[in-house]
Design a protein around this motif. Structure first.
Motif, PDB file in Angstrom:
ATOM      1  N   MET A  29      37.279  45.939  51.448  1.00  0.00           N
ATOM      2  CA  MET A  29      37.057  46.058  49.999  1.00  0.00           C
ATOM      3  C   MET A  29      36.650  47.490  49.667  1.00  0.00           C
ATOM      4  O   MET A  29      35.860  48.096  50.374  1.00  0.00           O
ATOM      5  CB  MET A  29      35.934  45.129  49.533  1.00  0.00           C
ATOM      6  N   MET A  30      37.197  48.037  48.593  1.00  0.00           N
ATOM      7  CA  MET A  30      36.870  49.400  48.172  1.00  0.00           C
ATOM      8  C   MET A  30      36.356  49.358  46.734  1.00  0.00           C
ATOM      9  O   MET A  30      36.948  48.722  45.877  1.00  0.00           O
ATOM     10  CB  MET A  30      38.134  50.270  48.212  1.00  0.00           C
ATOM     11  N   GLN A  31      35.210  50.040  46.510  1.00  0.00           N
ATOM     12  CA  GLN A  31      34.642  50.042  45.169  1.00  0.00           C
ATOM     13  C   GLN A  31      35.478  50.917  44.236  1.00  0.00           C
ATOM     14  O   GLN A  31      35.928  52.008  44.625  1.00  0.00           O
ATOM     15  CB  GLN A  31      33.190  50.548  45.200  1.00  0.00           C
ATOM     16  N   LEU A  32      35.683  50.466  43.018  1.00  0.00           N
ATOM     17  CA  LEU A  32      36.366  51.224  41.992  1.00  0.00           C
ATOM     18  C   LEU A  32      35.313  51.907  41.129  1.00  0.00           C
ATOM     19  O   LEU A  32      34.366  51.252  40.686  1.00  0.00           O
ATOM     20  CB  LEU A  32      37.225  50.326  41.111  1.00  0.00           C
ATOM     21  N   HIS A  33      35.470  53.186  40.896  1.00  0.00           N
ATOM     22  CA  HIS A  33      34.461  53.907  40.091  1.00  0.00           C
ATOM     23  C   HIS A  33      35.013  54.241  38.735  1.00  0.00           C
ATOM     24  O   HIS A  33      36.200  54.385  38.560  1.00  0.00           O
ATOM     25  CB  HIS A  33      34.045  55.196  40.818  1.00  0.00           C
TER      26      HIS A  33
ATOM     27  N   ASP B 185      18.909  45.142  52.815  1.00  0.00           N
ATOM     28  CA  ASP B 185      19.235  45.881  51.594  1.00  0.00           C
ATOM     29  C   ASP B 185      19.893  44.913  50.629  1.00  0.00           C
ATOM     30  O   ASP B 185      20.808  44.194  51.016  1.00  0.00           O
ATOM     31  CB  ASP B 185      20.217  47.017  51.893  1.00  0.00           C
ATOM     32  N   PHE B 186      19.413  44.945  49.409  1.00  0.00           N
ATOM     33  CA  PHE B 186      19.899  43.961  48.458  1.00  0.00           C
ATOM     34  C   PHE B 186      19.920  44.591  47.076  1.00  0.00           C
ATOM     35  O   PHE B 186      18.985  45.282  46.690  1.00  0.00           O
ATOM     36  CB  PHE B 186      18.955  42.750  48.468  1.00  0.00           C
ATOM     37  N   ALA B 187      20.978  44.384  46.330  1.00  0.00           N
ATOM     38  CA  ALA B 187      21.051  44.908  44.967  1.00  0.00           C
ATOM     39  C   ALA B 187      21.800  43.929  44.084  1.00  0.00           C
ATOM     40  O   ALA B 187      22.753  43.281  44.524  1.00  0.00           O
ATOM     41  CB  ALA B 187      21.759  46.262  44.955  1.00  0.00           C
ATOM     42  N   ARG B 188      21.323  43.830  42.836  1.00  0.00           N
ATOM     43  CA  ARG B 188      22.008  43.006  41.850  1.00  0.00           C
ATOM     44  C   ARG B 188      22.502  43.945  40.758  1.00  0.00           C
ATOM     45  O   ARG B 188      21.793  44.857  40.368  1.00  0.00           O
ATOM     46  CB  ARG B 188      20.996  42.004  41.267  1.00  0.00           C
ATOM     47  N   GLY B 189      23.718  43.722  40.267  1.00  0.00           N
ATOM     48  CA  GLY B 189      24.258  44.590  39.225  1.00  0.00           C
ATOM     49  C   GLY B 189      25.650  44.108  38.868  1.00  0.00           C
ATOM     50  O   GLY B 189      25.927  42.913  38.919  1.00  0.00           O
ATOM     51  N   LEU B 190      26.533  45.039  38.524  1.00  0.00           N
ATOM     52  CA  LEU B 190      27.936  44.672  38.327  1.00  0.00           C
ATOM     53  C   LEU B 190      28.810  45.834  38.770  1.00  0.00           C
ATOM     54  O   LEU B 190      28.682  46.945  38.265  1.00  0.00           O
ATOM     55  CB  LEU B 190      28.229  44.307  36.870  1.00  0.00           C
TER      56      LEU B 190
ATOM     57  N   VAL C 124      40.913  35.862  48.335  1.00  0.00           N
ATOM     58  CA  VAL C 124      41.352  36.956  47.469  1.00  0.00           C
ATOM     59  C   VAL C 124      42.506  37.640  48.188  1.00  0.00           C
ATOM     60  O   VAL C 124      42.608  37.587  49.411  1.00  0.00           O
ATOM     61  CB  VAL C 124      40.212  37.955  47.149  1.00  0.00           C
ATOM     62  N   HIS C 125      43.375  38.265  47.395  1.00  0.00           N
ATOM     63  CA  HIS C 125      44.636  38.764  47.943  1.00  0.00           C
ATOM     64  C   HIS C 125      44.691  40.289  47.893  1.00  0.00           C
ATOM     65  O   HIS C 125      44.012  40.909  47.074  1.00  0.00           O
ATOM     66  CB  HIS C 125      45.810  38.182  47.148  1.00  0.00           C
ATOM     67  N   PRO C 126      45.503  40.891  48.765  1.00  0.00           N
ATOM     68  CA  PRO C 126      45.641  42.353  48.755  1.00  0.00           C
ATOM     69  C   PRO C 126      45.966  42.861  47.350  1.00  0.00           C
ATOM     70  O   PRO C 126      46.815  42.288  46.665  1.00  0.00           O
ATOM     71  CB  PRO C 126      46.812  42.599  49.712  1.00  0.00           C
ATOM     72  N   GLY C 127      45.226  43.889  46.910  1.00  0.00           N
ATOM     73  CA  GLY C 127      45.451  44.463  45.582  1.00  0.00           C
ATOM     74  C   GLY C 127      44.641  43.813  44.472  1.00  0.00           C
ATOM     75  O   GLY C 127      44.563  44.351  43.371  1.00  0.00           O
ATOM     76  N   ASP C 128      44.045  42.646  44.754  1.00  0.00           N
ATOM     77  CA  ASP C 128      43.219  41.997  43.717  1.00  0.00           C
ATOM     78  C   ASP C 128      42.037  42.883  43.343  1.00  0.00           C
ATOM     79  O   ASP C 128      41.443  43.531  44.202  1.00  0.00           O
ATOM     80  CB  ASP C 128      42.644  40.654  44.217  1.00  0.00           C
ATOM     81  N   CYS C 129      41.692  42.875  42.058  1.00  0.00           N
ATOM     82  CA  CYS C 129      40.474  43.529  41.597  1.00  0.00           C
ATOM     83  C   CYS C 129      39.469  42.442  41.257  1.00  0.00           C
ATOM     84  O   CYS C 129      39.820  41.484  40.572  1.00  0.00           O
ATOM     85  CB  CYS C 129      40.780  44.373  40.364  1.00  0.00           C
ATOM     86  N   VAL C 130      38.252  42.566  41.790  1.00  0.00           N
ATOM     87  CA  VAL C 130      37.248  41.531  41.563  1.00  0.00           C
ATOM     88  C   VAL C 130      35.941  42.160  41.084  1.00  0.00           C
ATOM     89  O   VAL C 130      35.636  43.307  41.409  1.00  0.00           O
ATOM     90  CB  VAL C 130      36.973  40.704  42.850  1.00  0.00           C
ATOM     91  N   ALA C 131      35.183  41.382  40.317  1.00  0.00           N
ATOM     92  CA  ALA C 131      33.846  41.797  39.884  1.00  0.00           C
ATOM     93  C   ALA C 131      32.833  41.268  40.892  1.00  0.00           C
ATOM     94  O   ALA C 131      32.937  40.131  41.353  1.00  0.00           O
ATOM     95  CB  ALA C 131      33.565  41.256  38.495  1.00  0.00           C
ATOM     96  N   VAL C 132      31.857  42.106  41.225  1.00  0.00           N
ATOM     97  CA  VAL C 132      30.822  41.771  42.208  1.00  0.00           C
ATOM     98  C   VAL C 132      29.464  41.903  41.526  1.00  0.00           C
ATOM     99  O   VAL C 132      29.213  42.900  40.850  1.00  0.00           O
ATOM    100  CB  VAL C 132      30.922  42.725  43.419  1.00  0.00           C
TER     101      VAL C 132
ATOM    102  N   ARG D 213      28.988  39.606  46.656  1.00  0.00           N
ATOM    103  CA  ARG D 213      29.104  38.294  46.026  1.00  0.00           C
ATOM    104  C   ARG D 213      29.984  38.388  44.796  1.00  0.00           C
ATOM    105  O   ARG D 213      29.729  39.197  43.896  1.00  0.00           O
ATOM    106  CB  ARG D 213      27.731  37.740  45.630  1.00  0.00           C
ATOM    107  N   LEU D 214      31.025  37.571  44.734  1.00  0.00           N
ATOM    108  CA  LEU D 214      31.937  37.590  43.598  1.00  0.00           C
ATOM    109  C   LEU D 214      31.218  37.060  42.359  1.00  0.00           C
ATOM    110  O   LEU D 214      30.567  36.019  42.393  1.00  0.00           O
ATOM    111  CB  LEU D 214      33.172  36.737  43.892  1.00  0.00           C
ATOM    112  N   ALA D 215      31.369  37.779  41.260  1.00  0.00           N
ATOM    113  CA  ALA D 215      30.631  37.443  40.038  1.00  0.00           C
ATOM    114  C   ALA D 215      31.085  36.118  39.431  1.00  0.00           C
ATOM    115  O   ALA D 215      30.359  35.500  38.660  1.00  0.00           O
ATOM    116  CB  ALA D 215      30.797  38.567  39.009  1.00  0.00           C
TER     117      ALA D 215
END
Length: 278
Positions: free
Chosen positions: A274-278, A201-206, A235-243, A256-258
């Motif tokens: 890691m938990m996705q932010l909506h 399964d593979f997806a590209r996006g943001l 990456v550290h606890p609480g960090d927000c990252v773009a994927v 994959r980190l953007a």
């Protein structure tokens, strides 16, 4: 030892003008172009090759009273916009306007040109059977060894690449120093590229994710748990990252980190990382 220096009134500098020797006075029989030689090709990259910090000078001279309290560090790459000879020595002007540094001092090479310089983020693995010791500067010289070793098969993130004296060198993004890409015609470091087609399964996006576990998460060069793919970046606890890519391998989602630093896992040992932010 050695022969005494020739008197300054003869030879290369010709006759001094009213304000002393060129380039302080070009009214003597002195061609301007000789001093602005560095401007012909525009800016160039130079790297600090000595083991000590280099103090920037306000003018192209060795005199201590022109030191400005700014330093360049071993292995640092800077942009140079002028190269000028003054009383037999080459000086380099920093394009950021801070001042001048000397190319050599007391026969020691201080700065040298870094060809094909690139800044970015790549992943490399040690592809030879031996461990590789990092260097303070982009050189094979044993004098520049740091005592820091990367093991065979280990992966690392690289943020600068350049050619010095015909050989290609890589700077580790975590600050451990420089390594050579090849030695004695043997490939030492090979670039790692993630193979997306292995993923079911593979997806590209943001998407945006936050680190929800209690510990730092070490970024991998590829979508894997393997310690060999560790990059030394975290990456550290609480960090927000773009994927920008997600793929699932053996029921685990890798992200994959953007910003290009590499991959992290969404969960490990049935624990959410890691938990996705909506």
């Amino acid at each position: 030892g050695g022969a005494p220096a020739p008197p300054m009134s003869t030879g290369f500098f010709g006759v001094p003008g009213a304000f002393g020797y060129a380039p302080f006075d070009n009214s003597g029989a002195m061609q301007n172009s000789l001093f602005n030689y560095g401007n012909e090709g525009g800016v160039k990259y130079y790297v600090v090759m000595c083991k000590d910090d280099v103090e920037v000078r306000a003018s192209p001279t060795y005199a201590d009273d022109t030191r400005i309290g700014h330093f360049l560090h071993p292995g640092q790459v800077v942009i140079i916009d002028d190269r000028r000879m003054v009383t037999g020595s080459w000086f380099l002007h920093l394009a950021d306007g801070r001042g001048w540094v000397f190319e050599a001092k007391e026969r020691l090479l201080v700065m040298t040109q870094a060809h094909d310089f690139e800044r970015g983020l790549w992943h490399y693995a040690v592809s030879c059977e031996d461990d590789v010791e990092t260097r303070l500067t982009p050189t094979y010289s044993d004098d520049s060894r740091t005592g820091i070793v990367i093991g065979s098969g280990d992966c690392c993130a690289v943020d600068e690449r350049c050619n010095v004296a015909g050989a290609r060198f890589l700077k580790l993004a975590d600050g451990r120093g420089w390594v050579f890409e090849t030695k004695d015609r043997l490939l030492v470091m090979s670039e790692v590229r993630a193979k997306a087609q292995e993923a079911r399964d593979f997806a590209r996006g943001l998407w945006h994710y936050t680190v929800v576990c209690d510990d730092d998460v070490e970024i991998r060069a590829a979508p894997t748990y393997s310690d060999e793919a560790r990059t030394g970046l975290t990456v550290h606890p609480g960090d927000c990252v773009a994927v920008d890519e997600r793929c699932r391998i053996a029921a685990v989602w890798f992200l994959r980190l953007a910003d290009g630093r590499g991959w992290v896992f969404e969960s490990k040992d049935s624990r959410r990382v890691m938990m996705q932010l909506h």
